[in-house]
Design a protein around this motif. Sequence first.
Motif, PDB file in Angstrom:
ATOM      1  N   GLU A  17      -7.229   0.714  -1.683  1.00 47.26           N
ATOM      2  CA  GLU A  17      -8.280  -0.297  -1.587  1.00 47.26           C
ATOM      3  C   GLU A  17      -8.136  -1.332  -2.705  1.00 47.26           C
ATOM      4  O   GLU A  17      -8.466  -2.502  -2.536  1.00 47.26           O
ATOM      5  CB  GLU A  17      -9.659   0.370  -1.695  1.00 47.26           C
ATOM      6  CG  GLU A  17     -10.105   1.086  -0.442  1.00 47.26           C
ATOM      7  CD  GLU A  17     -10.786   0.171   0.549  1.00 47.26           C
ATOM      8  OE1 GLU A  17     -10.697  -1.066   0.374  1.00 47.26           O
ATOM      9  OE2 GLU A  17     -11.392   0.689   1.499  1.00 47.26           O
ATOM     10  N   TYR A  18      -7.620  -0.892  -3.843  1.00 47.73           N
ATOM     11  CA  TYR A  18      -7.486  -1.783  -5.005  1.00 47.73           C
ATOM     12  C   TYR A  18      -6.237  -2.652  -4.942  1.00 47.73           C
ATOM     13  O   TYR A  18      -6.158  -3.669  -5.644  1.00 47.73           O
ATOM     14  CB  TYR A  18      -7.444  -0.961  -6.295  1.00 47.73           C
ATOM     15  CG  TYR A  18      -8.759  -0.322  -6.661  1.00 47.73           C
ATOM     16  CD1 TYR A  18      -9.716  -1.016  -7.394  1.00 47.73           C
ATOM     17  CD2 TYR A  18      -9.045   0.977  -6.264  1.00 47.73           C
ATOM     18  CE1 TYR A  18     -10.930  -0.423  -7.739  1.00 47.73           C
ATOM     19  CE2 TYR A  18     -10.256   1.581  -6.604  1.00 47.73           C
ATOM     20  CZ  TYR A  18     -11.190   0.876  -7.340  1.00 47.73           C
ATOM     21  OH  TYR A  18     -12.381   1.456  -7.672  1.00 47.73           O
ATOM     22  N   VAL A  19      -5.242  -2.263  -4.140  1.00 44.56           N
ATOM     23  CA  VAL A  19      -3.966  -2.981  -4.170  1.00 44.56           C
ATOM     24  C   VAL A  19      -3.647  -3.747  -2.893  1.00 44.56           C
ATOM     25  O   VAL A  19      -2.805  -4.655  -2.906  1.00 44.56           O
ATOM     26  CB  VAL A  19      -2.797  -2.011  -4.502  1.00 44.56           C
ATOM     27  CG1 VAL A  19      -3.023  -1.346  -5.844  1.00 44.56           C
ATOM     28  CG2 VAL A  19      -2.607  -0.969  -3.418  1.00 44.56           C
ATOM     29  N   VAL A  20      -4.289  -3.404  -1.787  1.00 42.89           N
ATOM     30  CA  VAL A  20      -4.005  -4.103  -0.529  1.00 42.89           C
ATOM     31  C   VAL A  20      -4.942  -5.294  -0.390  1.00 42.89           C
ATOM     32  O   VAL A  20      -6.158  -5.126  -0.244  1.00 42.89           O
ATOM     33  CB  VAL A  20      -4.172  -3.164   0.684  1.00 42.89           C
ATOM     34  CG1 VAL A  20      -3.903  -3.924   1.985  1.00 42.89           C
ATOM     35  CG2 VAL A  20      -3.238  -1.969   0.575  1.00 42.89           C
ATOM     36  N   PRO A  21      -4.428  -6.512  -0.440  1.00 41.23           N
ATOM     37  CA  PRO A  21      -5.291  -7.696  -0.322  1.00 41.23           C
ATOM     38  C   PRO A  21      -5.779  -7.875   1.117  1.00 41.23           C
ATOM     39  O   PRO A  21      -5.080  -7.525   2.064  1.00 41.23           O
ATOM     40  CB  PRO A  21      -4.356  -8.839  -0.729  1.00 41.23           C
ATOM     41  CG  PRO A  21      -2.986  -8.362  -0.357  1.00 41.23           C
ATOM     42  CD  PRO A  21      -2.997  -6.876  -0.591  1.00 41.23           C
ATOM     43  N   SER A  22      -6.959  -8.394   1.266  1.00 44.30           N
ATOM     44  CA  SER A  22      -7.493  -8.621   2.615  1.00 44.30           C
ATOM     45  C   SER A  22      -6.952  -9.923   3.180  1.00 44.30           C
ATOM     46  O   SER A  22      -6.806 -10.913   2.459  1.00 44.30           O
ATOM     47  CB  SER A  22      -9.029  -8.672   2.566  1.00 44.30           C
ATOM     48  OG  SER A  22      -9.459  -9.714   1.725  1.00 44.30           O
ATOM     49  N   GLY A  23      -6.632  -9.892   4.464  1.00 47.77           N
ATOM     50  CA  GLY A  23      -6.226 -11.107   5.160  1.00 47.77           C
ATOM     51  C   GLY A  23      -4.815 -11.575   4.881  1.00 47.77           C
ATOM     52  O   GLY A  23      -4.412 -12.642   5.349  1.00 47.77           O
ATOM     53  N   PRO A  47      -5.367  -3.235   8.675  1.00 52.53           N
ATOM     54  CA  PRO A  47      -4.707  -3.857   9.825  1.00 52.53           C
ATOM     55  C   PRO A  47      -3.668  -4.910   9.450  1.00 52.53           C
ATOM     56  O   PRO A  47      -2.890  -5.340  10.311  1.00 52.53           O
ATOM     57  CB  PRO A  47      -5.874  -4.482  10.603  1.00 52.53           C
ATOM     58  CG  PRO A  47      -6.954  -4.665   9.599  1.00 52.53           C
ATOM     59  CD  PRO A  47      -6.812  -3.530   8.638  1.00 52.53           C
ATOM     60  N   ASN A  48      -3.646  -5.326   8.184  1.00 55.91           N
ATOM     61  CA  ASN A  48      -2.702  -6.367   7.757  1.00 55.91           C
ATOM     62  C   ASN A  48      -1.447  -5.779   7.090  1.00 55.91           C
ATOM     63  O   ASN A  48      -0.644  -6.515   6.525  1.00 55.91           O
ATOM     64  CB  ASN A  48      -3.374  -7.318   6.772  1.00 55.91           C
ATOM     65  CG  ASN A  48      -3.910  -6.610   5.531  1.00 55.91           C
ATOM     66  OD1 ASN A  48      -4.475  -5.525   5.651  1.00 55.91           O
ATOM     67  ND2 ASN A  48      -3.733  -7.209   4.360  1.00 55.91           N
ATOM     68  N   ILE A  49      -1.263  -4.461   7.190  1.00 57.24           N
ATOM     69  CA  ILE A  49      -0.160  -3.822   6.481  1.00 57.24           C
ATOM     70  C   ILE A  49       0.956  -3.425   7.435  1.00 57.24           C
ATOM     71  O   ILE A  49       0.710  -3.024   8.573  1.00 57.24           O
ATOM     72  CB  ILE A  49      -0.675  -2.588   5.699  1.00 57.24           C
ATOM     73  CG1 ILE A  49       0.196  -2.315   4.466  1.00 57.24           C
ATOM     74  CG2 ILE A  49      -0.730  -1.341   6.559  1.00 57.24           C
ATOM     75  CD1 ILE A  49      -0.444  -1.335   3.487  1.00 57.24           C
ATOM     76  N   ARG A  50       2.192  -3.616   6.974  1.00 54.36           N
ATOM     77  CA  ARG A  50       3.383  -3.092   7.656  1.00 54.36           C
ATOM     78  C   ARG A  50       3.949  -1.970   6.801  1.00 54.36           C
ATOM     79  O   ARG A  50       3.853  -2.021   5.573  1.00 54.36           O
ATOM     80  CB  ARG A  50       4.439  -4.184   7.831  1.00 54.36           C
ATOM     81  CG  ARG A  50       4.057  -5.247   8.852  1.00 54.36           C
ATOM     82  CD  ARG A  50       5.019  -6.425   8.852  1.00 54.36           C
ATOM     83  NE  ARG A  50       4.780  -7.309   7.703  1.00 54.36           N
ATOM     84  CZ  ARG A  50       5.647  -7.542   6.735  1.00 54.36           C
ATOM     85  NH1 ARG A  50       6.832  -6.936   6.739  1.00 54.36           N
ATOM     86  NH2 ARG A  50       5.360  -8.360   5.741  1.00 54.36           N
ATOM     87  N   ILE A  51       4.528  -0.981   7.435  1.00 53.94           N
ATOM     88  CA  ILE A  51       5.002   0.183   6.687  1.00 53.94           C
ATOM     89  C   ILE A  51       6.469   0.463   6.992  1.00 53.94           C
ATOM     90  O   ILE A  51       6.887   0.481   8.148  1.00 53.94           O
ATOM     91  CB  ILE A  51       4.167   1.439   7.003  1.00 53.94           C
ATOM     92  CG1 ILE A  51       2.724   1.255   6.522  1.00 53.94           C
ATOM     93  CG2 ILE A  51       4.782   2.683   6.347  1.00 53.94           C
ATOM     94  CD1 ILE A  51       1.818   2.425   6.836  1.00 53.94           C
ATOM     95  N   VAL A  52       7.232   0.672   5.934  1.00 60.89           N
ATOM     96  CA  VAL A  52       8.592   1.198   6.044  1.00 60.89           C
ATOM     97  C   VAL A  52       8.496   2.693   5.729  1.00 60.89           C
ATOM     98  O   VAL A  52       8.089   3.080   4.627  1.00 60.89           O
ATOM     99  CB  VAL A  52       9.546   0.515   5.052  1.00 60.89           C
ATOM    100  CG1 VAL A  52      10.922   1.179   5.083  1.00 60.89           C
ATOM    101  CG2 VAL A  52       9.662  -0.969   5.366  1.00 60.89           C
TER     102      VAL A  52
END
Length: 306
Positions: A17-23, A47-52
């Motif tokens: 929550e502290y490191v993933v920016p919104s939008g 929903p804005n994250i891609r994962i390797v």
Amino acid sequence: MEAHVPVMLREILDILEYVVPSGKDVFFVDATLGWGGHSKAIFEKFPNIRIVGMDRDETALAAAAERLSEYGTRFTAVHAKFGELGARAAALREEHGGYAIGVLFDYGVSNMQLSSPERGFSFQEDGPLDMRMSPGDDIPTAADIIRESGTAELAGIFRVFGEERNALRIARGIMRAKEAGETPDTTMKLVAVIRRSLPAAIQRHMGSNPARKVFQALRIAVNSELEEIPKGLEGALELTGDGGGIIAVSYHSLEDRLVKRTFRSWADEGWGVVRTKRPMVPSEEETKANRKARSAKMRAFAINKQ
């Protein structure tokens, strides 16, 4: 099988929550993908994250890729050891348009692997003494190590990697079995030799299965796990950008010690701050629901390279 239960998931999501920016479209690396439980929850929350997703176990990687296929191009599977993260950092940054927002390491053996007797990780089910994280790796198996090692070498493996107090007794017991032409080449044969090597009073004092630490030690030796951890962490530091975070979940003191020392050295060198002055541990509720979580310790580091 408990393969679908990700350890310390709530705590990991709270840190993110502290490191993933919104939008903003960002990417994250799950360096020990396993069954994909952590990644699935991260996809759902952000929903804005891609994962390797990386894993050295081809079987686990294929199963997780199938499970996460619903997320389409948001997910990329990579067959690799987490220790190879540094070698892939530049290519990953180019492919994904910048630095990662974070990296997750969840060390140790997965419940999926433990629940597959043919893999040889479990001291509770019979199978070949293999223990390779990737069955395709051209490396000595646990059976090879048992067959080719002498008393001093086996005792050293059990003492250092398993922190086993009775390492020499067990090593001598294995050597007696080998001299009798009964070299243990399956999990249950090794368990039987270990039990024969230890007096009943010592086994009662140990509390848990007397083979537990020996199996841990052999698994670590087979897969060079303690060599992979520092390499993986340094690769994560190279890959993660300012404001990002690196999270590591360990299951025994050897792993946790390496993470603790690495994070402290990074802080001293000015790469950021240790988010967890003391390791976080699972809640009582989680440890009751998921046996694997009982020994888990989680540490996190916040990146600030400026």
